[in-house]
Design a protein around this motif. Structure first.
Motif, PDB file in Angstrom:
ATOM      1  N   ALA A   1       0.828  -1.207   0.000  1.00  0.00           N
ATOM      2  CA  ALA A   1       0.000   0.000   0.000  1.00  0.00           C
ATOM      3  C   ALA A   1       0.862   1.256   0.000  1.00  0.00           C
ATOM      4  CB  ALA A   1      -0.928  -0.012   1.218  1.00  0.00           C
ATOM      5  N   ILE A   2       1.979   1.220   0.738  1.00  0.00           N
ATOM      6  CA  ILE A   2       2.884   2.378   0.776  1.00  0.00           C
ATOM      7  C   ILE A   2       3.476   2.637  -0.606  1.00  0.00           C
ATOM      8  CG2 ILE A   2       5.137   3.163   1.616  1.00  0.00           C
ATOM      9  CD1 ILE A   2       4.437   2.016   4.325  1.00  0.00           C
ATOM     10  N   VAL A   3       3.922   1.565  -1.268  1.00  0.00           N
ATOM     11  CA  VAL A   3       4.529   1.709  -2.591  1.00  0.00           C
ATOM     12  C   VAL A   3       3.515   2.242  -3.590  1.00  0.00           C
ATOM     13  CG1 VAL A   3       5.558   0.461  -4.532  1.00  0.00           C
ATOM     14  CG2 VAL A   3       6.278  -0.061  -2.197  1.00  0.00           C
ATOM     15  N   THR A   4       2.311   1.664  -3.587  1.00  0.00           N
ATOM     16  CA  THR A   4       1.267   2.106  -4.516  1.00  0.00           C
ATOM     17  C   THR A   4       0.924   3.570  -4.289  1.00  0.00           C
ATOM     18  OG1 THR A   4       0.341  -0.121  -4.613  1.00  0.00           O
ATOM     19  CG2 THR A   4      -1.091   1.694  -5.306  1.00  0.00           C
ATOM     20  N   ARG A   5       0.790   3.946  -3.021  1.00  0.00           N
ATOM     21  CA  ARG A   5       0.447   5.332  -2.706  1.00  0.00           C
ATOM     22  C   ARG A   5       1.559   6.279  -3.133  1.00  0.00           C
ATOM     23  NH1 ARG A   5       0.513   7.711   3.287  1.00  0.00           N
ATOM     24  NH2 ARG A   5       0.061   9.888   2.837  1.00  0.00           N
ATOM     25  N   PHE A   6       2.814   5.898  -2.863  1.00  0.00           N
ATOM     26  CA  PHE A   6       3.920   6.790  -3.217  1.00  0.00           C
ATOM     27  C   PHE A   6       4.045   6.951  -4.720  1.00  0.00           C
ATOM     28  CE2 PHE A   6       7.673   9.169  -2.416  1.00  0.00           C
ATOM     29  CZ  PHE A   6       8.522   8.909  -3.470  1.00  0.00           C
ATOM     30  N   GLN A   7       3.846   5.877  -5.479  1.00  0.00           N
ATOM     31  CA  GLN A   7       3.995   5.930  -6.926  1.00  0.00           C
ATOM     32  C   GLN A   7       2.859   6.682  -7.617  1.00  0.00           C
ATOM     33  OE1 GLN A   7       7.136   5.448  -7.757  1.00  0.00           O
ATOM     34  NE2 GLN A   7       6.786   3.868  -9.295  1.00  0.00           N
ATOM     35  N   SER A   8       1.740   6.907  -6.904  1.00  0.00           N
ATOM     36  CA  SER A   8       0.625   7.627  -7.511  1.00  0.00           C
ATOM     37  C   SER A   8       0.996   9.096  -7.708  1.00  0.00           C
ATOM     38  CB  SER A   8      -0.621   7.514  -6.638  1.00  0.00           C
ATOM     39  OG  SER A   8      -0.412   8.154  -5.391  1.00  0.00           O
ATOM     40  N   GLN A   9       0.331   9.725  -8.646  1.00  0.00           N
ATOM     41  CA  GLN A   9       0.672  11.096  -9.034  1.00  0.00           C
ATOM     42  C   GLN A   9       0.566  12.083  -7.871  1.00  0.00           C
ATOM     43  OE1 GLN A   9      -1.472  12.440 -12.442  1.00  0.00           O
ATOM     44  NE2 GLN A   9      -0.288  14.303 -12.693  1.00  0.00           N
TER      45      GLN A   9
END
Length: 588
Positions: free
Chosen positions: A472-480
């Motif tokens: 979840a952290i990775v997905t959130r960080f990679q989001s615009q």
């Protein structure tokens, strides 16, 4: 990639002008006597096959014109078998790539076959692999096929960021009907592997295995972690696998560990090891991987040590060339510079940070206390040296980590203040930033500080999180619209992650082994990155951290100086020498 270079009749000239990346390559060219070929550094321009086929080169030679004709034909019909006569048309200059030992060159037939196979792989996987393969990635899949067919296994050791995962998934697709396949990786990457297989190869069924009976058939890929393999390895050893893949295979570098024994016990028709660092500390680690994937070629550790390890350690260039020649059939290790011309540059900045008066006083007090207590001998000495070193390094990060006085954070640590300045600048330019630290307490302090200083909620990626929380952290960080700062544990986040939304990396504290820092930095310097990557390391001046930084610079000469070995090297010093390393250098 095609290398374009020039010959002026008696020697090599400057690289031809045109589109492409300039590079110096080792190629076989006529010697001064014109009777033999010799390996020399040649100025060249690198271009991919499609760009090369349609490029216009000033004063093209016979080799360029012949290759362009052949490339156009292969691109038109990738699956067609070129006639033998085509290879005969290629002059030596068109395939002058030397082997690892510099004693032979690639044959014209082989060069043409590689081109054809690479384009054929791209065409074959177009319908089943939902990824646009770069030419070198297609070549990697073709190389895995060839190498496994010849030797039963392979080590894909491309530099981090070049897409070893997608190459491996392409290889798994090719073997889908041969039977069930197994992927073993660090626990933190199990979810990532399952996600990537589902994303790139929807035709494969993915099963995440955490123990119990293993149920899998053809077109199924079982993904599991190294701890599960160590505890339940007998269950996967009871059946045969079409393929066994070991990601971040440096986890198996010690052949005596339970997990390495469990890996070797797996009955697989094909064994593939993936690693960006096949040698972290010493060459015995390389043997462990070679023995895993090709035991028939590398069965005897003693012989490997006698032929390669000892003479190379003693400085033998001949033994080093002999080793490159021996491993070339089963190891593919390409760098970003060689194959990923689209990647931007990576800039390194090593910054020295002054200690505050509070840090200086506490540093000296801790060291004096350690000296008064004594460092002991034997195992006790190792423990006391580690304790003293850890305390001193924590002071360098922030004195409150030792005193417990954490009401006010700013202005008490030179390193924290400098890090704050860098993050401030990055926030102003909307440049997302990764901050790596070795210590859990330091990471929590950084998260709190960024919240207080900037009103920023920075996630903390560390080993205490569940796989779902990490993902979840990775997905959130990679989001615009993701967070502008991400704090990460060096060990927990040093492998497998893609964090290309950031282009700025800060190493808040230093690790003994530079390979570990490099792995962490390459979370951002990967395929998909479009900006220049800046890697900044923070070192507290006049302290033991400068000693660690100096070890990084000498790492090429001290290949056996890893994490534990770094502590052992300090413990091996006598008291006077040890204190000299740990004491602040007030005159610096």
């Amino acid at each position: 990639m095609f290398a374009l270079w020039s010959w002026n009749g008696h020697g090599t000239g400057p690289a031809p002008r045109g589109q492409g990346d300039r590079e110096t390559l080792a190629l076989a060219v006529p010697a001064a006597t014109d009777e033999v070929l010799e390996v020399a550094d040649v100025d060249a321009i690198l271009v991919d096959p499609r760009a090369f086929a349609d490029s216009t080169v000033e004063h093209p030679g016979e080799s360029i014109l012949t290759w362009q004709r052949l490339v156009r034909a292969v691109l038109a019909e990738p699956a067609a078998q070129p006639p033998e006569a085509d290879a005969d048309d290629l002059p030596i200059a068109a395939h002058a790539v030397p082997d690892a030992s510099g004693t032979a060159i690639v044959s014209a037939r082989r060069a043409l076959d590689v081109l054809r196979d690479t384009e054929a792989v791209t065409a074959e996987l177009h319908a089943t692999l939902t990824a646009r393969l770069r030419p070198y990635q297609a070549r990697g899949i073709g190389w895995l096929r060839e190498t496994v067919a010849a030797h039963g296994g392979a080590v894909l050791a491309d530099e981090m960021g070049l897409g070893k995962t997608v190459q491996t998934i392409g290889f798994l697709l090719d073997r889908a009907e041969a039977g069930a396949q197994l992927v073993v990786c660090p626990t933190s990457l199990v979810g990532n592997w399952a996600h990537e297989i589902g994303r790139f190869a929807p035709g494969l069924r993915v099963v995440v295995w955490r123990g119990g009976d293993v149920h899998a058939d053809a077109a199924t890929v079982v993904v599991t972690g190294y701890p599960t393999l160590r505890l339940h390895g007998q269950r996967v050893a009871r059946r045969s696998w079409a393929t066994a893949v070991f990601d971040e295979a440096q986890a198996l570098k010690n052949p005596r560990t339970q997990v390495a024994k469990a890996a070797r016990a797996i009955d697989a028709a094909a064994t593939v090891a993936l690693t960006g660092t096949p040698v972290e500390n010493h060459l015995d680690e390389l043997w462990a991987l070679l023995h895993l994937v090709a035991p028939r070629l590398f069965g005897h550790r003693t012989q490997f040590r006698r032929r390669f390890v000892r003479p190379i350690h003693e400085g033998s260039a001949t033994a080093a060339a002999r080793l490159r020649d021996a491993i070339e059939p089963v190891v593919l290790a390409r760098t970003k510079r060689q194959v990923a011309a689209a990647l931007p540059a990576k800039l390194h900045s090593d910054l020295l940070c002054d200690l505050t008066a509070e840090q200086e006083l506490l540093y000296d007090q801790l060291l004096d206390r350690a000296i008064d207590d004594g460092f002991g001998a034997g195992i006790e000495r190792h423990g006391r040296v580690l304790a003293a070193l850890t305390a001193l390094r924590q002071v360098c990060n922030h004195p409150g980590l030792i005193t417990g006085e954490l009401d006010e954070l700013a202005g008490r640590s030179g390193k924290l203040d400098l890090c704050t300045d860098i993050v401030t600048s990055n926030l102003e330019t909307a440049s997302p930033t990764l901050v790596f630290t070795q210590y859990r307490q330091t990471g929590e302090l950084l998260v709190r500080h960024f919240a207080e200083q900037f009103g920023v909620s920075a996630p903390f990626f560390h080993g205490g999180l569940t796989q779902a929380e990490r993902a979840a952290i990775v997905t959130r960080f990679q989001s615009q619209d993701g967070p502008p700062v991400l704090v990460l544990s060096l060990r927990a986040a040093g492998t497998g992650l893609t964090l290309t939304r950031a282009a700025d990396v800060i190493h808040f504290d230093r690790w003994w082994n530079p390979a570990v820092e490099a792995q962490a930095s390459d979370r951002v310097h990967r395929i998909g990155q479009t900006r220049t990557v800046t890697v900044t390391t923070l070192t507290s001046t006049t302290t033991v951290e400068e000693h660690i930084a100096a070890m990084h610079q000498r790492k090429a000469a001290l290949r056996d100086l890893g994490d534990a070995a770094g502590i052992a090297a300090l413990a091996a010093l006598d008291d006077d020498q040890l204190i000299e390393v740990l004491r602040r250098k007030r005159e610096s």
